[in-house]
Design a protein around this motif. Structure first.
Motif, mmCIF file in Angstrom:
data_model
loop_
_atom_site.group_PDB
_atom_site.id
_atom_site.type_symbol
_atom_site.label_atom_id
_atom_site.label_comp_id
_atom_site.label_asym_id
_atom_site.label_seq_id
_atom_site.Cartn_x
_atom_site.Cartn_y
_atom_site.Cartn_z
ATOM 1 N N SER A 165 41.357 -5.688 -16.904
ATOM 2 C CA SER A 165 40.822 -5.013 -18.084
ATOM 3 C C SER A 165 39.325 -5.252 -18.179
ATOM 4 N N PRO A 166 38.582 -4.244 -18.644
ATOM 5 C CA PRO A 166 37.151 -4.448 -18.857
ATOM 6 C C PRO A 166 36.897 -5.269 -20.108
ATOM 7 N N GLY A 167 35.781 -5.917 -20.156
ATOM 8 C CA GLY A 167 35.403 -6.694 -21.326
ATOM 9 C C GLY A 167 33.920 -6.986 -21.301
ATOM 10 N N PHE A 168 33.533 -7.962 -22.121
ATOM 11 C CA PHE A 168 32.130 -8.325 -22.237
ATOM 12 C C PHE A 168 32.020 -9.844 -22.285
ATOM 13 N N ALA A 169 30.908 -10.366 -21.813
ATOM 14 C CA ALA A 169 30.671 -11.812 -21.873
ATOM 15 C C ALA A 169 29.173 -12.055 -21.937
ATOM 16 N N THR A 170 28.806 -13.171 -22.530
ATOM 17 C CA THR A 170 27.415 -13.604 -22.542
ATOM 18 C C THR A 170 27.223 -14.608 -21.416
ATOM 19 N N VAL A 171 26.277 -14.336 -20.532
ATOM 20 C CA VAL A 171 26.037 -15.190 -19.371
ATOM 21 C C VAL A 171 24.577 -15.603 -19.363
ATOM 22 N N SER A 172 24.349 -16.910 -19.347
ATOM 23 C CA SER A 172 22.995 -17.437 -19.171
ATOM 24 C C SER A 172 22.748 -17.553 -17.674
ATOM 25 N N ASP A 173 21.877 -16.715 -17.150
ATOM 26 C CA ASP A 173 21.682 -16.611 -15.709
ATOM 27 C C ASP A 173 21.188 -17.941 -15.139
ATOM 28 N N PRO A 174 21.946 -18.546 -14.224
ATOM 29 C CA PRO A 174 21.510 -19.839 -13.667
ATOM 30 C C PRO A 174 20.245 -19.729 -12.834
ATOM 31 N N CYS A 175 19.872 -18.513 -12.414
ATOM 32 C CA CYS A 175 18.651 -18.333 -11.627
ATOM 33 C C CYS A 175 17.422 -18.083 -12.492
ATOM 34 N N ASP A 176 17.624 -18.010 -13.815
ATOM 35 C CA ASP A 176 16.487 -17.869 -14.722
ATOM 36 C C ASP A 176 15.587 -19.106 -14.605
ATOM 37 N N ALA A 177 14.294 -18.894 -14.786
ATOM 38 C CA ALA A 177 13.335 -20.002 -14.649
ATOM 39 C C ALA A 177 13.647 -21.157 -15.582
ATOM 40 N N ASP A 178 14.264 -20.860 -16.738
ATOM 41 C CA ASP A 178 14.586 -21.924 -17.691
ATOM 42 C C ASP A 178 15.801 -22.734 -17.264
ATOM 43 N N ASN A 179 16.605 -22.206 -16.339
ATOM 44 C CA ASN A 179 17.864 -22.857 -15.966
ATOM 45 C C ASN A 179 17.903 -23.336 -14.524
ATOM 46 N N ILE A 180 16.962 -22.895 -13.719
ATOM 47 C CA ILE A 180 17.102 -23.072 -12.273
ATOM 48 C C ILE A 180 17.053 -24.531 -11.839
ATOM 49 N N ASN A 181 16.458 -25.389 -12.647
ATOM 50 C CA ASN A 181 16.388 -26.804 -12.269
ATOM 51 C C ASN A 181 17.519 -27.640 -12.845
ATOM 52 N N ASP A 182 18.503 -26.984 -13.465
ATOM 53 C CA ASP A 182 19.627 -27.725 -14.032
ATOM 54 C C ASP A 182 20.559 -28.264 -12.958
ATOM 55 N N ASP A 183 20.483 -27.743 -11.744
ATOM 56 C CA ASP A 183 21.294 -28.231 -10.631
ATOM 57 C C ASP A 183 20.396 -28.280 -9.395
ATOM 58 N N PRO A 184 20.485 -29.344 -8.601
ATOM 59 C CA PRO A 184 19.553 -29.496 -7.472
ATOM 60 C C PRO A 184 19.709 -28.433 -6.389
ATOM 61 N N ASP A 205 25.477 -23.126 -7.421
ATOM 62 C CA ASP A 205 25.463 -24.583 -7.551
ATOM 63 C C ASP A 205 26.119 -25.283 -6.369
ATOM 64 N N ALA A 206 26.607 -24.516 -5.399
ATOM 65 C CA ALA A 206 27.297 -25.107 -4.252
ATOM 66 C C ALA A 206 26.305 -25.788 -3.319
ATOM 67 N N THR A 207 26.748 -26.884 -2.742
ATOM 68 C CA THR A 207 25.924 -27.602 -1.773
ATOM 69 C C THR A 207 26.048 -26.947 -0.401
ATOM 70 N N GLY A 208 24.902 -26.761 0.268
ATOM 71 C CA GLY A 208 24.930 -26.182 1.609
ATOM 72 C C GLY A 208 24.771 -24.684 1.649
ATOM 73 N N GLY A 209 24.498 -24.055 0.522
ATOM 74 C CA GLY A 209 24.313 -22.609 0.494
ATOM 75 C C GLY A 209 25.146 -21.971 -0.590
ATOM 76 N N PRO A 210 24.859 -20.718 -0.940
ATOM 77 C CA PRO A 210 25.623 -20.037 -1.994
ATOM 78 C C PRO A 210 27.103 -19.986 -1.648
ATOM 79 N N ASP A 211 27.939 -20.075 -2.682
ATOM 80 C CA ASP A 211 29.387 -19.979 -2.502
ATOM 81 C C ASP A 211 29.754 -18.500 -2.389
ATOM 82 N N ALA A 212 30.125 -18.070 -1.192
ATOM 83 C CA ALA A 212 30.376 -16.651 -0.945
ATOM 84 C C ALA A 212 31.495 -16.107 -1.813
ATOM 85 N N GLY A 213 32.520 -16.933 -2.063
ATOM 86 C CA GLY A 213 33.645 -16.466 -2.867
ATOM 87 C C GLY A 213 33.233 -16.116 -4.281
#
Length: 741
Positions: A443-462, A546-554
């Motif tokens: 089913s379609p829906g809506f969600a609020t997502v804080s983009d982890p790649c945003d400059a304000d969030n990108i340093n939250d995970d190494p 946030d995956a170690t060793g590269g983006p999580d493809a799944g």
């Protein structure tokens, strides 16, 4: 209603202006009463998110007022108002703390001995429940615009103020109290029939006890949710003008001369019947306008279950006996079918209402199960072995939707002397996915997502900097994530069963030097793996980078980004992704004494039950063991809970006193790298002890009366917690009566 819970008082948190950063010894946030939003209200808010002319609210009659300003900020939308705010929104005004329930139970049992070895039994039950729930009304939160120059209902003074400030339109927010709360009327009917035959027979010299049974159950739930908004109809109705032919308010969609080039109606339903809507103030819109922008939602749920099964019990006494006695054996089988069906109205299917379009849903599965249980009494009545036995069980199940599973357990009971016993069990268990988890349609829906790649969030995970670059998001990216993104979610037919392993060790002491005194203590250690989790949109976005060793493809494959690199669609659903580990101690003590010892009538009993939580760890994603969520000592999971009871019985009268203790807990994340006491002041809920008094009296064999006082000393948790572990209501009295016919 939640507003009736006296200690709630609109509690929330606000940023501490004195805070200078992490580990400075100054709380990051403060608790405050009256944390509300000045950006939305039932009377409407103009320039909800701010504007050149300032933020305005309306009184009931629709007259504009300058909106009250917050003291400190909780977030973009909420802040604290120490002196209150007459036209602010607080969720407690709408929340339904306890739904109203009216219930009718009808039941009947039947037993008939066909002969000495065959007994037929049956049980029939019917339950009808009328449940009334209340939710927040529909709302629009600043995502609709009012035309300042043309709107037929806007106050003339405010119109001029807006125009003087250079505003030709303003964002508008409103809770639609005037349509009525989105109350839900549920009529739930449950029918259940159980029938079977049990008895015994002898083969050779071996006695067998048997039971065969059939169970049928059906639940029908008719749910009608009232006063939902048709958002696209509202857009047309809000866009009002003065019809030059009549001098009256009308929808722009009905006045051709007011339509600019390329104009199209937004309405979803009956666009030709649009009625102009006055959104300013409370109940200033016509009933015709209210009816045109709202509709009721209907939903029908049907759940069925059929079970056929049987058991056979015997022992080995004809063939052999161990020193402790004969081996007991139970074998059995069970076949079960379950179905679930949900049907919604056409408006809901089409997505005309405030929620996403929801299709009808249907799912079913069947399972065949076989089991065997044995008890082996090894030794009895020997020196230092008063009793030694082993028991074991094995169950095999074949699910049509989740495949084959196995569960087992092995237990031991050892009593060196009559008054002391040791017991232990190890085992593995499973839980298959339910119908909704496996078969809910996408089913379609809506969600609020804080983009982890945003400059304000990108340093939250190494790992984020490198991974965001790897998926093509540029450095310094500023995401447009103040709006909802589209989602697609549903069941997952590829789910497998959850599995758990457990170990328990216990001790039972029944001292012989005191009659009717006993103590027990048990240690438990439980691990659950492949736990079924609904992965929300935010977790999918985070796990991608946030995956170690590269983006999580799944996870990254579940996200669509547009040409500007903003997330525009997230696919989500259920996964066998989580793990839960817990261990602790449960203990119990009881004592019963005859009051004749003190030349008094009756009997006095004491009881103590407790749980000490040693560990509770959750891994939202079990393949990332470094991201541990430790919950021991947080709200809802105290380290220590105790319950003590004292009962005095004399003839047909029983008086009871119960005391419950809940340990102090914290409200921040106690996980490693989680939170700290500095995060919030006050960051804990103190320990709490409550007392209950009850009395019951048997008037006759068919009439019982009871009454009492709950929470005698009116002890309440602070208003900033609503966890169900606590008594949130406080002192109250009750009376009851039970009549048997």
């Amino acid at each position: 209603m939640s507003e009736d819970i006296r200690q709630f008082e609109g509690w929330g948190t606000v940023a501490n202006p004195a805070d200078t950063g992490e580990n400075d010894g100054i709380p990051d946030r403060l608790r405050r009463r009256n944390v509300s939003s000045e950006m939305i209200h039932a009377n409407g808010v103009a320039n909800a998110f701010g504007g050149a002319a300032g933020r305005w609210v309306f009184d009931d009659a629709g007259n504009p007022l300058v909106q009250t300003e917050r003291d400190l900020s909780n977030s973009f939308a909420f802040g604290s108002f120490p002196d209150g705010c007459d036209y602010c929104f607080n969720g407690e005004d709408y929340e339904n703390y306890t739904p109203a329930v009216e219930k009718i139970n009808i039941g009947s049992t039947f037993n008939y001995d066909i002969n000495d070895n065959i007994n037929f039994y049956s049980d029939v039950k019917y339950v009808r429940s009328d449940i009334k729930q209340q939710f927040q009304p529909s709302f629009r939160f600043g995502n609709v615009s009012v035309n300042v120059q043309d709107n037929a209902f806007l106050d003339a003074g405010l119109r001029q103020t807006m125009l003087d400030a250079g505003q030709s339109s303003f964002g508008f927010a409103k809770f639609f109290d005037e349509l009525g709360n989105r109350s839900a009327d549920n009529v739930r009917e449950t029918f259940r029939y159980v029938g079977g035959v049990r008895g015994g027979f002898t083969l050779s010299e071996t006695m067998f006890d048997y039971e065969t049974f059939y169970v049928y159950g059906r639940t029908d739930n008719q749910r009608k949710t009232l006063n939902d908004l048709i958002p696209n109809n509202f857009l047309d109705s809000l866009d009002s003008v003065i019809d030059p032919d009549t001098g009256l308010a009308a929808c722009r969609s009905q006045v051709e001369s007011a339509q600019p080039d390329g104009y199209t109606s937004s309405a979803s339903v009956n666009s030709a019947d649009c009625v102009a809507y006055n959104p300013f103030g409370l109940n200033n819109a016509s009933q015709e306008a209210k009816d045109w922008i709202s509709a009721d939602v209907t939903r029908q749920d049907v759940i069925t279950q059929e079970v056929i099964g049987g058991t056979l019990t015997t022992d080995s006494s004809e063939f052999f006996e161990l020193q402790g006695g004969a081996v007991d054996v139970v074998v059995g089988f069970e076949y079960r079918e379950e179905t679930s069906e949900t049907t919604t109205d056409e408006f809901t299917k089409a997505g005309f209402l405030s929620g996403a379009a929801t299709p009808d849903a249907f799912g079913e599965y069947d399972v065949s199960e076989y089991f065997i249980e044995i008890n082996v009494p090894l030794i009895k009545d020997m020196t230092l072995i008063h009793e030694l036995s082993v028991d074991a069980a094995y169950r095999s199940a074949d699910y049509s939707h989740a495949g084959k599973t196995e569960a087992w357990k092995v237990g031991m009971f050892y009593s060196p002397i009559e008054e002391l016993s040791l017991r232990g069990t190890i085992g593995e268990a499973v839980r298959a996915p339910n119908i909704g988890e496996a078969f809910d349609p996408v089913s379609p829906g809506f969600a609020t997502v804080s983009d982890p790649c945003d400059a304000d969030n990108i340093n939250d995970d190494p790992d984020r900097v490198a991974n965001c670059a790897a998926i093509g998001v540029p450095s310094g990216f500023q995401a447009n994530d103040n709006v909802s993104v589209d989602t697609l979610s549903g069941g997952n037919p590829e789910l497998k069963s959850e599995s758990s392993s457990s170990m328990t060790l216990g001790l039972v002491w029944v001292p012989t030097f005191v009659d009717n005194l006993s103590f027990t203590i048990d240690y438990y250690d439980i691990d659950i793996e492949d736990a079924i989790l609904f992965v929300d949109a935010q977790d999918i976005a985070d796990n991608c980078v946030d995956a170690t060793g590269g983006p999580d493809a799944g996870y990254c494959s579940q996200i669509d980004r547009n040409a500007s690199n903003d997330i525009e669609l997230v696919r989500s659903g259920y996964l066998n992704a989580s793990a839960i580990y817990t261990k602790g101690l449960e203990f119990q003590a009881s004592y019963k004494m005859d009051m004749s010892t003190f030349d008094m009538p009756g009997e006095l009993s004491f009881g103590l039950l407790g749980n000490h939580l040693i560990e509770l760890e959750r891994f939202e994603f079990q393949d990332r063991p470094d991201e541990i969520n430790d919950e021991k000592g947080e709200v809802g999971d105290p380290e220590l809970q105790l319950r003590m009871t004292i009962d005095y019985r004399i003839d047909d009268l029983q008086l009871s006193w119960a005391t419950r203790y809940i340990d102090r807990v914290v409200t921040y994340d106690v996980s490693p790298n989680g939170g700290s006491p500095e995060d919030l002041a006050q960051g804990w809920v103190p320990s709490l002890t409550t007392h209950d008094f009850t009395a019951s009296y048997r008037v006759s064999d068919n009439l019982f009366v009871n009454g009492g006082i709950r929470n005698v000393f009116d002890k309440l948790p602070p208003g900033y917690t609503n966890d169900a572990l606590y008594d949130l209501v406080g002192r109250r009295a009750f009376v009851g009566m039970k009549v048997n016919f």
